[in-house]
Scaffold this active site. Structure first.
Site, short mmCIF file in Angstrom:
data_model
loop_
_atom_site.label_atom_id
_atom_site.label_comp_id
_atom_site.label_asym_id
_atom_site.label_seq_id
_atom_site.Cartn_x
_atom_site.Cartn_y
_atom_site.Cartn_z
N ASP A 81 10.07 33.21 9.52
CA ASP A 81 11.06 33.31 8.38
C ASP A 81 11.04 34.87 7.99
O ASP A 81 10.12 35.52 7.69
CB ASP A 81 10.43 32.56 7.10
N CYS A 101 9.27 28.78 1.29
CA CYS A 101 10.64 29.06 1.37
C CYS A 101 10.71 29.87 0.15
O CYS A 101 11.48 30.82 -0.21
CB CYS A 101 11.52 28.30 1.88
N CYS A 118 14.82 28.01 8.08
CA CYS A 118 15.47 26.70 8.36
C CYS A 118 16.37 26.52 7.13
O CYS A 118 16.68 27.56 6.32
CB CYS A 118 14.14 25.88 8.00
N CYS A 162 6.99 35.60 12.60
CA CYS A 162 6.47 34.36 12.00
C CYS A 162 7.42 33.24 11.39
O CYS A 162 7.17 32.45 10.99
CB CYS A 162 5.79 34.93 10.70
#
Ligand code: FES
Length: 276
Positions: free
Chosen positions: A37, A106, A62, A35
């Site tokens: 992350d 995140c 990221c 997915c």
């Protein structure tokens, strides 16, 4: 190109607490590489004081994912696990001076890893995903997660949910379902049988207000972890108190207006609602 704060850049370029703790007391492994992350958080916890002595992370993601994970470890080190559980995804974003809204997922991943690591330390088994609760197949996001993130972050649109969970950001098939979940969370359900306002005695008016609150308003709020108490009725002034998740909720003003319109519609145009 995303606009990152200096602190995000600093925590991305020189992340603190990377790695894995040997013989960790609690491990939270969330997200998935498929997915896009994934985050593994490991904690060393003093068992006598429940204080987090060390926290390390490994992440696949990221710049924001690395910065958020690193920020999380800095925020929780030295805290007891009860104190750490008060660290929200918004706290992670604030610590970094903010995250682009499209990258808020995140910070949510960080909060999830923290909950999972503490649950692991406490010996709480990972909850089995109930069949039928998966809403977004592209990003493996359940209805429970959408509800939780929406309520905790006061999210009201499908795009918000995509920013915070990624759900809806792939093929788009789940967007209608997400919309329905948001409507269910934030709307106060309409009464089944419309009650026609009539000239009411004072006692009838009080009884009607009590009934509407009990049957039409309270169940919707309780379903989302909130509640309401009727404190007093003085003429057309109705005084209530919010309880549970409604207390201090940023959407309390919207909820208040919804309740007032409902009482005006069903009891009298002159009703004025006040919060104690
Ligand atoms: S199923 Fe949610 S974006 Fe594809």
């Amino acid at each position: 190109m995303w606009e990152y704060t200096d602190k995000v850049k600093e925590y991305f370029l020189k992340p603190k607490n990377i790695g894995e703790i040997d013989n960790a007391d609690g491990v939270g492994d969330v997200g998935s590489i498929v997915c896009g992350d994934a985050l593994k958080l490991s904690l060393k916890i003093d068992k006598d004081t429940d204080r987090i002595e060390d926290a390390k992370f490994q992440t696949f993601g990221c710049a924001s994912a690395i910065a958020s994970s690193s920020a999380l470890t800095e925020l929780i080190k030295g805290k007891t696990i009860d104190e750490a559980l008060h660290v929200s995804n918004q706290d992670i974003a604030e610590f970094l001076g903010g995250l682009p809204k499209e990258k808020m997922h995140c910070s949510v991943l960080g909060r999830e890893a923290l909950e999972a690591a503490i649950a692991d330390y406490r010996g709480i088994p990972k909850a089995e995903e109930e069949e039928g609760t998966l809403v977004c197949k592209c990003f493996d996001v359940s209805e429970e997660k959408i509800r939780k993130v929406a309520i905790e972050n006061h999210l009201t649109t499908v795009d918000d949910i995509t920013d915070y969970t990624k759900a809806g950001g792939g093929c788009g098939e789940c967007r209608e379902k997400i919309e329905a979940i948001l409507n269910d969370i934030w709307s106060i359900k309409a009464p089944e049988k419309p009650v026609t306002p009539k000239k009411l005695t004072n006692l009838q008016k009080i009884a009607l207000i009590q009934e509407i609150i009990e049957k039409e308003i309270r169940p919707g709020l309780q379903a989302d972890g909130g509640d309401i108490d009727l404190i007093d009725i003085d003429g057309n002034k109705v005084i209530i108190a919010f309880r549970g998740m409604c207390t201090g909720c940023l959407m309390a003003g919207v909820t208040l207006e919804g309740i007032q319109s409902k009482l005006r519609e069903l009891v009298s145009d002159a009703i004025v609602l006040e919060v104690q």
